[in-house]
Write a protein that holds these residues in place. Structure first.
Motif, PDB file in Angstrom:
ATOM      1  N   LEU A 179      55.812 -25.329  38.460  1.00 17.66           N
ATOM      2  CA  LEU A 179      56.246 -25.168  37.068  1.00 17.66           C
ATOM      3  C   LEU A 179      55.116 -25.481  36.099  1.00 17.66           C
ATOM      4  CD1 LEU A 179      58.509 -24.733  34.957  1.00 17.66           C
ATOM      5  CD2 LEU A 179      58.983 -27.169  35.162  1.00 17.66           C
ATOM      6  N   ILE A 180      54.388 -26.548  36.366  1.00 24.59           N
ATOM      7  CA  ILE A 180      53.261 -26.920  35.505  1.00 24.59           C
ATOM      8  C   ILE A 180      52.173 -25.851  35.560  1.00 24.59           C
ATOM      9  CG2 ILE A 180      51.403 -28.606  35.202  1.00 24.59           C
ATOM     10  CD1 ILE A 180      53.474 -30.736  36.180  1.00 24.59           C
ATOM     11  N   ALA A 181      51.861 -25.366  36.752  1.00 29.18           N
ATOM     12  CA  ALA A 181      50.816 -24.343  36.898  1.00 29.18           C
ATOM     13  C   ALA A 181      51.212 -23.035  36.224  1.00 29.18           C
ATOM     14  CB  ALA A 181      50.533 -24.102  38.377  1.00 29.18           C
ATOM     15  N   VAL A 182      52.476 -22.625  36.379  1.00 31.72           N
ATOM     16  CA  VAL A 182      52.937 -21.377  35.752  1.00 31.72           C
ATOM     17  C   VAL A 182      52.930 -21.510  34.235  1.00 31.72           C
ATOM     18  CG1 VAL A 182      54.968 -19.905  35.448  1.00 31.72           C
ATOM     19  CG2 VAL A 182      54.261 -20.574  37.725  1.00 31.72           C
ATOM     20  N   THR A 183      53.324 -22.666  33.723  1.00 30.58           N
ATOM     21  CA  THR A 183      53.332 -22.878  32.273  1.00 30.58           C
ATOM     22  C   THR A 183      51.918 -22.815  31.707  1.00 30.58           C
ATOM     23  OG1 THR A 183      55.320 -24.231  32.446  1.00 30.58           O
ATOM     24  CG2 THR A 183      54.006 -24.463  30.440  1.00 30.58           C
ATOM     25  N   ILE A 184      50.977 -23.462  32.371  1.00 32.81           N
ATOM     26  CA  ILE A 184      49.581 -23.426  31.906  1.00 32.81           C
ATOM     27  C   ILE A 184      49.044 -21.994  31.970  1.00 32.81           C
ATOM     28  CG2 ILE A 184      47.229 -24.155  32.468  1.00 32.81           C
ATOM     29  CD1 ILE A 184      48.468 -26.867  33.309  1.00 32.81           C
ATOM     30  N   GLY A 185      49.330 -21.293  33.054  1.00 31.83           N
ATOM     31  CA  GLY A 185      48.886 -19.903  33.178  1.00 31.83           C
ATOM     32  C   GLY A 185      49.485 -19.011  32.118  1.00 31.83           C
ATOM     33  N   TYR A 186      50.776 -19.193  31.832  1.00 30.78           N
ATOM     34  CA  TYR A 186      51.442 -18.384  30.813  1.00 30.78           C
ATOM     35  C   TYR A 186      50.833 -18.644  29.435  1.00 30.78           C
ATOM     36  CZ  TYR A 186      55.185 -16.042  28.318  1.00 30.78           C
ATOM     37  OH  TYR A 186      55.895 -15.184  27.511  1.00 30.78           O
ATOM     38  N   ILE A 187      50.560 -19.904  29.145  1.00 30.65           N
ATOM     39  CA  ILE A 187      49.949 -20.241  27.848  1.00 30.65           C
ATOM     40  C   ILE A 187      48.558 -19.621  27.736  1.00 30.65           C
ATOM     41  CG2 ILE A 187      49.001 -22.157  26.502  1.00 30.65           C
ATOM     42  CD1 ILE A 187      51.441 -23.808  27.464  1.00 30.65           C
ATOM     43  N   VAL A 203      47.415 -16.875  29.292  1.00 30.68           N
ATOM     44  CA  VAL A 203      47.558 -15.424  29.122  1.00 30.68           C
ATOM     45  C   VAL A 203      48.018 -15.105  27.704  1.00 30.68           C
ATOM     46  CG1 VAL A 203      48.908 -13.412  29.844  1.00 30.68           C
ATOM     47  CG2 VAL A 203      47.925 -14.929  31.551  1.00 30.68           C
ATOM     48  N   LEU A 204      48.944 -15.880  27.185  1.00 30.59           N
ATOM     49  CA  LEU A 204      49.424 -15.676  25.809  1.00 30.59           C
ATOM     50  C   LEU A 204      48.288 -15.880  24.801  1.00 30.59           C
ATOM     51  CD1 LEU A 204      52.002 -15.066  24.224  1.00 30.59           C
ATOM     52  CD2 LEU A 204      52.381 -17.521  24.089  1.00 30.59           C
ATOM     53  N   ALA A 205      47.461 -16.900  25.022  1.00 31.09           N
ATOM     54  CA  ALA A 205      46.317 -17.145  24.133  1.00 31.09           C
ATOM     55  C   ALA A 205      45.320 -15.993  24.181  1.00 31.09           C
ATOM     56  CB  ALA A 205      45.642 -18.453  24.509  1.00 31.09           C
ATOM     57  N   MET A 206      45.092 -15.424  25.380  1.00 31.79           N
ATOM     58  CA  MET A 206      44.182 -14.283  25.484  1.00 31.79           C
ATOM     59  C   MET A 206      44.748 -13.058  24.776  1.00 31.79           C
ATOM     60  SD  MET A 206      42.421 -14.487  29.264  1.00 31.79           S
ATOM     61  CE  MET A 206      43.934 -14.260  30.153  1.00 31.79           C
ATOM     62  N   MET A 207      46.058 -12.850  24.890  1.00 32.11           N
ATOM     63  CA  MET A 207      46.672 -11.714  24.204  1.00 32.11           C
ATOM     64  C   MET A 207      46.593 -11.883  22.687  1.00 32.11           C
ATOM     65  SD  MET A 207      49.984 -11.030  26.645  1.00 32.11           S
ATOM     66  CE  MET A 207      50.717  -9.863  25.516  1.00 32.11           C
ATOM     67  N   ILE A 208      46.798 -13.100  22.214  1.00 34.18           N
ATOM     68  CA  ILE A 208      46.694 -13.364  20.776  1.00 34.18           C
ATOM     69  C   ILE A 208      45.266 -13.141  20.305  1.00 34.18           C
ATOM     70  CG2 ILE A 208      46.775 -15.206  19.045  1.00 34.18           C
ATOM     71  CD1 ILE A 208      49.269 -16.264  20.535  1.00 34.18           C
ATOM     72  N   ALA A 209      44.298 -13.619  21.068  1.00 34.13           N
ATOM     73  CA  ALA A 209      42.894 -13.431  20.692  1.00 34.13           C
ATOM     74  C   ALA A 209      42.520 -11.949  20.678  1.00 34.13           C
ATOM     75  CB  ALA A 209      41.983 -14.199  21.654  1.00 34.13           C
ATOM     76  N   ILE A 222      60.852 -17.393  30.365  1.00 37.42           N
ATOM     77  CA  ILE A 222      61.984 -17.760  31.217  1.00 37.42           C
ATOM     78  C   ILE A 222      62.053 -16.864  32.449  1.00 37.42           C
ATOM     79  CG2 ILE A 222      64.511 -17.790  31.322  1.00 37.42           C
ATOM     80  CD1 ILE A 222      64.444 -18.809  28.396  1.00 37.42           C
ATOM     81  N   ILE A 223      61.824 -15.582  32.280  1.00 35.61           N
ATOM     82  CA  ILE A 223      61.841 -14.658  33.416  1.00 35.61           C
ATOM     83  C   ILE A 223      60.716 -14.979  34.400  1.00 35.61           C
ATOM     84  CG2 ILE A 223      61.459 -12.247  34.076  1.00 35.61           C
ATOM     85  CD1 ILE A 223      62.984 -11.499  31.485  1.00 35.61           C
ATOM     86  N   VAL A 224      59.514 -15.187  33.896  1.00 35.65           N
ATOM     87  CA  VAL A 224      58.363 -15.486  34.757  1.00 35.65           C
ATOM     88  C   VAL A 224      58.584 -16.796  35.512  1.00 35.65           C
ATOM     89  CG1 VAL A 224      55.916 -16.137  34.718  1.00 35.65           C
ATOM     90  CG2 VAL A 224      56.698 -14.151  33.443  1.00 35.65           C
ATOM     91  N   VAL A 225      59.041 -17.827  34.810  1.00 40.56           N
ATOM     92  CA  VAL A 225      59.263 -19.124  35.450  1.00 40.56           C
ATOM     93  C   VAL A 225      60.361 -19.026  36.503  1.00 40.56           C
ATOM     94  CG1 VAL A 225      60.182 -21.441  35.021  1.00 40.56           C
ATOM     95  CG2 VAL A 225      58.348 -20.559  33.612  1.00 40.56           C
ATOM     96  N   THR A 226      61.428 -18.311  36.204  1.00 39.24           N
ATOM     97  CA  THR A 226      62.517 -18.166  37.166  1.00 39.24           C
ATOM     98  C   THR A 226      62.043 -17.476  38.438  1.00 39.24           C
ATOM     99  OG1 THR A 226      64.124 -18.056  35.355  1.00 39.24           O
ATOM    100  CG2 THR A 226      64.836 -17.241  37.500  1.00 39.24           C
ATOM    101  N   ILE A 227      61.298 -16.405  38.294  1.00 35.38           N
ATOM    102  CA  ILE A 227      60.794 -15.685  39.468  1.00 35.38           C
ATOM    103  C   ILE A 227      59.876 -16.578  40.295  1.00 35.38           C
ATOM    104  CG2 ILE A 227      59.287 -13.790  40.198  1.00 35.38           C
ATOM    105  CD1 ILE A 227      60.474 -12.186  37.829  1.00 35.38           C
ATOM    106  N   TYR A 228      58.928 -17.238  39.645  1.00 35.37           N
ATOM    107  CA  TYR A 228      57.994 -18.081  40.378  1.00 35.37           C
ATOM    108  C   TYR A 228      58.690 -19.277  41.026  1.00 35.37           C
ATOM    109  CZ  TYR A 228      53.622 -15.804  39.289  1.00 35.37           C
ATOM    110  OH  TYR A 228      52.589 -14.915  39.242  1.00 35.37           O
TER     111      TYR A 228
END
Length: 90
Positions: free
Chosen positions: A17-25, A27-33, A60-66
């Motif tokens: 959960l911690i790894a997926v959250t960090i990865g999602y953040i 990826v989101l930061a790269m998309m924003i940039a 929520i979808i990504v975390v649930t799948i992982y």
């Protein structure tokens, strides 16, 4: 060999959960940039609530799948490890 199945799987799920959250953040930061010019240009007219709902829904979808995949994989891994450990003790 020092963990019960439930404790082992919970610990691994928490790590996942911690790894997926960090990865999602990240990826989101790269998309924003990447879209920063558009975001600055359209800052006044953007629907921030809608964007937030999409981001939260995707998270929520990504975390649930992982987490479901981690639950299955680490349960199987625990069973496999216990069998090997029992064989080693014999």
């Amino acid at each position: 060999g020092k963990y019960f199945r439930r404790d082992f799987v919970r610990m691994k799920i928490l790590q996942n959960l911690i790894a997926v959250t960090i990865g999602y953040i990240l990826v989101l930061a790269m998309m924003i940039a990447y879209h920063m010019e558009y975001l600055i240009r359209e800052a006044v007219t953007l629907d921030y609530i809608g964007i937030g709902k999409v981001i939260l829904g995707a998270y929520i979808i990504v975390v649930t799948i992982y987490l479901m995949a981690a639950l299955v994989c680490y349960s199987l891994y625990y069973d496999y490890s216990r069998k090997k450990l029992a064989k080693y003790f014999k």
